[in-house]
Design an enzyme around this catalytic site. Structure first.
Site, short mmCIF file in Angstrom:
data_model
loop_
_atom_site.label_atom_id
_atom_site.label_comp_id
_atom_site.label_asym_id
_atom_site.label_seq_id
_atom_site.Cartn_x
_atom_site.Cartn_y
_atom_site.Cartn_z
N PRO A 257 0.85 -1.20 0.00
CA PRO A 257 0.00 0.00 0.00
C PRO A 257 0.88 1.25 0.00
O PRO A 257 1.47 1.61 1.01
CB PRO A 257 -0.80 -0.13 1.31
CG PRO A 257 0.03 -1.02 2.18
CD PRO A 257 0.78 -1.93 1.29
N ASP A 433 5.92 2.25 2.06
CA ASP A 433 5.00 1.14 2.28
C ASP A 433 4.28 1.39 3.60
O ASP A 433 4.90 1.33 4.67
CB ASP A 433 5.80 -0.17 2.33
CG ASP A 433 4.91 -1.40 2.44
OD1 ASP A 433 3.75 -1.28 2.85
OD2 ASP A 433 5.41 -2.51 2.14
N HIS A 434 2.98 1.65 3.52
CA HIS A 434 2.24 2.04 4.72
C HIS A 434 2.05 0.88 5.70
O HIS A 434 1.63 1.09 6.84
CB HIS A 434 0.88 2.62 4.33
CG HIS A 434 0.49 3.81 5.15
ND1 HIS A 434 0.74 3.91 6.50
CD2 HIS A 434 -0.15 4.97 4.81
CE1 HIS A 434 0.29 5.06 6.96
NE2 HIS A 434 -0.25 5.72 5.96
N ARG A 435 2.37 -0.34 5.28
CA ARG A 435 2.35 -1.45 6.23
C ARG A 435 3.50 -1.35 7.22
O ARG A 435 3.41 -1.79 8.37
CB ARG A 435 2.46 -2.79 5.49
CG ARG A 435 1.31 -3.11 4.55
CD ARG A 435 1.60 -4.37 3.75
NE ARG A 435 2.82 -4.25 2.96
CZ ARG A 435 3.32 -5.23 2.21
NH1 ARG A 435 2.71 -6.41 2.17
NH2 ARG A 435 4.43 -5.05 1.52
N VAL A 437 5.57 1.69 7.49
CA VAL A 437 5.90 3.06 7.88
C VAL A 437 4.61 3.84 8.10
O VAL A 437 3.77 3.94 7.20
CB VAL A 437 6.76 3.75 6.81
CG1 VAL A 437 7.17 5.14 7.27
CG2 VAL A 437 7.99 2.91 6.47
#
Length: 463
Positions: A257, A433-435, A437
């Site tokens: 994501p 990567d929002h998973r 960070v």
């Protein structure tokens, strides 16, 4: 007596399962030596020279240039001469002392994956898991070639081998000046004194038969059948780097994501610092650029924001946080976008970092990057500013948590010491990567990088 041996595409390492045959450097009827370059293949990561596992005469070329072939595909056949006593049942029995070292295997070098038999051994040399295909050239050289005559092949690293190939230098006739007889770049250049070494002469397709060791006549150029041109359109096969880059980017875009943020900063102090570096005699010979300083700022900022130097391991159900920085530098090349990485970049001094960036990007553009160069990155920088672009939203390199894009430096009116002044301004764009960070972590990282570039002395308070 003679036997027909089939040469197949070896396991190229790094998970690569196929490659494109770029060109043959031999033709049917040519005599080839053991470990002589017979073809160039392009993988998803690098242009690789394929050495011959046999000494003999080329019987048949089985693949057309431009074709994509899987690992294990038969590429060509070679007629190999073997001693009569190797297979003749009537041949005298070997002396008891020699039974442990059969003569037949020593007289014919066999390729399993790559590499010939070691003299005195009845089994092929096995490749360790840590070795990649490009390193195989150097490994094969050390093992020793042309076993029938007991001669040891030249010791040379892959980049130097390619230089010698492009300049028409026969490495088998050279003595190296490097450590343990290693043939160096300087040795090759000395060998071509008086020979045209212009850029055009360095291209493999510019070499004549006289410049290619082992060729009895010029190689006929076979057009790539899959490239079709007409008055209205050009069709080029999706292969090599372009194919793999596309697959990787699609996988990245639909797996991780993506989120992004940007920051525009006044980098005038950094440019002033670069001017000081250029006049510093201690740094003479090191090309320190704005990219070098951004790279150093990234490694410093990662020490304070380690979540951006991590990997999401879906299979293991773990987040892997790296204790080192393998800094990827995106390089636009004629073959497509390549991202070689500088290993342990966080441990390098600024001049060494500058040298590493220059060497890696030069190798990428020349098509000599090894699979090891192009693997193992933990975070990437892409300099879109060199194309005059101010900002963008870069796509993550698969497996990495972040990528930073550098925009063009513009002279703009900017607030400076409570006054409006003309300053040098640049925009930094960060995709993450929002998973792995959070938005706040990404913002802190970007702010740290920006603070270092706006006031380079700030870096001293961060380390």
């Amino acid at each position: 007596m003679s036997t027909i041996q089939t040469v197949t595409l070896p396991d190229l390492g790094e998970g690569l399962t196929e490659s494109d045959l770029v060109e043959w450097t031999v033709a049917v009827g040519d005599t080839v030596e053991l470990n002589q370059v017979i073809a160039e293949v392009e993988t998803a990561k690098a242009l690789v020279q394929l050495p011959s596992p046999y000494a003999g005469v080329v019987a048949e070329l089985l693949v057309e240039p431009g074709a994509t072939v899987p690992v294990g595909t038969a590429l060509l056949t070679i007629t190999v001469e073997v001693s009569a006593d190797a297979t003749d049942p009537a041949a005298p029995a070997a002396e008891p002392a020699a039974e442990a070292e059969p003569a037949a295997p020593e007289r014919t070098a066999v390729l399993v994956g790559y590499g010939p038999l070691v003299e005195g051994s009845s089994r092929p040399r096995r490749r360790s898991k840590s070795e990649d295909w490009t390193a195989a050239h150097a490994v094969a050289d050390e093992v020793g070639l042309a076993l029938a005559g007991g001669r040891i092949g030249p010791k040379v690293l892959p980049p130097v081998r390619k230089l010698a190939h492009d300049l028409g230098v026969d490495l088998n006739k050279m003595e190296g000046s490097g450590k343990d007889g290693m043939i160096t770049r300087e040795d090759v250049l000395r060998a071509v004194s008086g020979v045209d070494v212009s850029p055009a002469a360095r291209r493999p397709d510019a070499l004549s038969a006289a410049h290619r060791p082992g060729l009895a006549r010029p190689v006929e150029t076979v057009p790539t059948p899959s490239r079709l041109e007409s008055a209205r359109e050009v069709r080029t096969p999706i292969a090599g780097v372009r194919k793999q880059t596309a697959a990787a980017m699609v996988a990245s875009a639909f797996t991780a994501p993506h989120a992004s943020t940007s920051l525009t900063i006044d980098v005038t102090p950094t440019l002033d610092l670069l001017d000081e570096f250029r006049s510093d005699r201690a740094l003479e010979g090191h090309r320190i650029t704005i990219l070098t300083l951004v790279a150093k700022a990234v490694t410093v900022a990662l020490g304070r924001n380690p979540s951006l130097n991590a990997h999401w391991d879906e299979a293991a159900g773990e987040i892997v946080q790296f204790g080192y920085v393998n800094l990827g530098i995106a390089a636009a090349t004629p073959r497509g976008l390549l991202v070689p990485s500088i290993k342990d970049a966080d441990r390098l001094r600024l001049p060494d970092l500058a040298d590493a960036i220059g060497a890696l990007t030069e190798s990428a553009r020349a098509g000599t990057s090894t699979p090891a160069d192009l693997a193992g990155g933990t975070i990437t920088i892409t300099n879109i500013g060199v194309f005059g672009v101010d900002t963008g939203t870069p796509i993550l390199v698969p497996g990495q948590a972040a990528i930073l894009a550098m925009g063009a430096i513009r002279r703009r009116p900017w607030e400076f010491q409570d006054q409006l002044a003309l300053r040098s301004v640049m925009t930094l764009s960060l995709s993450f990567d929002h998973r792995l960070v959070d938005g706040a972590e990404a913002a802190r990282f970007l702010a740290d990088v920006g603070a270092i570039l706006a006031r380079p002395g700030v870096a001293l308070s961060m380390v």
